[in-house]
Design an enzyme around this catalytic site. Structure first.
Site, mmCIF file in Angstrom:
data_model
loop_
_atom_site.group_PDB
_atom_site.id
_atom_site.type_symbol
_atom_site.label_atom_id
_atom_site.label_comp_id
_atom_site.label_asym_id
_atom_site.label_seq_id
_atom_site.Cartn_x
_atom_site.Cartn_y
_atom_site.Cartn_z
ATOM 1 N N GLY A 14 0.759 -1.248 0.000
ATOM 2 C CA GLY A 14 0.000 0.000 0.000
ATOM 3 C C GLY A 14 0.785 1.289 0.000
ATOM 4 N N THR A 15 2.075 1.264 -0.419
ATOM 5 C CA THR A 15 2.797 2.550 -0.438
ATOM 6 C C THR A 15 2.256 3.465 -1.533
ATOM 7 O OG1 THR A 15 4.584 1.903 -1.957
ATOM 8 C CG2 THR A 15 4.928 1.442 0.398
ATOM 9 N N ASN A 16 1.835 2.897 -2.648
ATOM 10 C CA ASN A 16 1.260 3.748 -3.701
ATOM 11 C C ASN A 16 -0.055 4.368 -3.239
ATOM 12 O OD1 ASN A 16 2.671 3.946 -6.450
ATOM 13 N ND2 ASN A 16 2.985 1.792 -5.899
ATOM 14 N N ARG A 93 -5.088 -8.583 -9.285
ATOM 15 C CA ARG A 93 -6.090 -9.392 -9.982
ATOM 16 C C ARG A 93 -6.293 -8.815 -11.370
ATOM 17 N NH1 ARG A 93 -6.775 -13.996 -7.773
ATOM 18 N NH2 ARG A 93 -8.736 -14.264 -8.883
ATOM 19 N N LEU A 95 -8.614 -7.769 -14.344
ATOM 20 C CA LEU A 95 -10.010 -7.334 -14.418
ATOM 21 C C LEU A 95 -10.598 -7.646 -15.793
ATOM 22 C CD1 LEU A 95 -9.516 -3.967 -12.541
ATOM 23 C CD2 LEU A 95 -10.841 -5.921 -11.711
ATOM 24 N N HIS A 111 2.303 0.338 -13.124
ATOM 25 C CA HIS A 111 3.062 -0.881 -13.415
ATOM 26 C C HIS A 111 4.553 -0.563 -13.269
ATOM 27 C CE1 HIS A 111 3.617 -4.866 -15.157
ATOM 28 N NE2 HIS A 111 4.652 -4.348 -15.803
ATOM 29 N N ASP A 150 -2.087 -4.921 -19.171
ATOM 30 C CA ASP A 150 -0.943 -3.981 -19.194
ATOM 31 C C ASP A 150 -0.741 -3.310 -20.552
ATOM 32 O OD1 ASP A 150 -0.381 -4.583 -16.536
ATOM 33 O OD2 ASP A 150 1.064 -6.147 -17.039
ATOM 34 N N GLU A 179 7.314 5.666 -8.988
ATOM 35 C CA GLU A 179 5.901 5.276 -9.081
ATOM 36 C C GLU A 179 5.024 6.278 -8.339
ATOM 37 O OE1 GLU A 179 4.824 1.219 -8.180
ATOM 38 O OE2 GLU A 179 6.794 0.501 -8.744
#
Ligand code: GAR
Length: 220
Positions: A14-16, A93, A95, A111, A150, A179
């Protein structure tokens, strides 16, 4: 102008997510992170949500028999919070069109490579592949999400040199710093109505172009 509701989907650390919440607040953007959804119970990102006072919800994919049902639950939760932009921040996941069509051109993913290189890999796998390939430049990409993994239109990329002696871990840490910057930049542009998808490309509108946008083509 009412703020754009942002929903973040994440699976792990969860750093982003955290960097995004802080950037949106600090940057005085026309957006607001309204909900964090984790698909993994007890993912560390949920603690970060609590600390940032963002509602955190767990919707585990394991509780659903079909992918479509899981995705419909995600869509319902996001709608409940009036979300107009979905950010995938380490969401592990894939989608399907069920989800992608519900938020067309309103889903962004971060990414940890310079796409289209090293697509289809996740997390540390990417950095290991980068080192194995011997490339001299690494980086990250924020792109709109389509049903092709992607491969959606690229919004922002940031590049860094690969150093002699880099390990996957040292490289991952330096890419992560980029990021956080790239994601904030992409969200800032979206919230300012400055992104226009033209086929496979994203055009970043100048402020004055934004004034003359034709409704429907410009998002945000
Ligand atoms: C980030 O490096 C992100 O780019 C990557 O997972 C990490 C999550 O870190 N995402 C992918 O690999 C998606 N294919 P975080 O949980 O600390 O934000």
């Amino acid at each position: 102008m009412s703020k754009i509701g942002i929903g973040v989907l994440a699976s792990g650390r969860g750093t982003n997510f955290e960097a995004l919440v802080r950037a949106v607040r600090r940057g005085n953007m026309n957006g607001e992170v309204r909900v964090l959804i984790a698909n993994v119970p007890d993912a560390p990102v949920l603690k970060r949500a609590e600390a940032e006072q963002v509602p955190g919800v767990t919707i585990s994919h394991r509780d659903f028999k079909k992918r479509a049902e899981f995705e419909q639950a995600l869509v319902a939760e996001l709608r409940k919070h009036d979300v107009g932009l979905v950010c995938l921040a380490g969401f592990m996941r894939i989608l399907s069109p069920v989800f992608v069509q519900a938020f067309e051109n309103r889903i962004m993913n971060i990414h940890p490579s310079l796409l289209p290189a090293f697509a289809g890999l996740q997390g540390m796998q990417v950095h290991e592949a980068v080192l194995a390939a011997g490339v001299k430049v690494a980086g990250c990409t924020v792109h709109f999400v389509t049903s092709d993994l992607d491969a959606g239109p690229i919004i922002v990329q940031r590049a860094i040199p690969v150093h002699e002696g880099d390990t996957a871990e040292t490289l991952a840490l330096r890419v992560l710093v980029e990021e956080h910057q790239a994601f904030a930049e992409a969200v800032r542009l979206f919230c300012a109505g400055r992104l226009r998808v033209e086929g496979r490309r994203v055009r970043i509108l100048k402020h004055e172009e934004r004034e003359t946008k034709d409704e429907g083509a410009t998002i945000g």
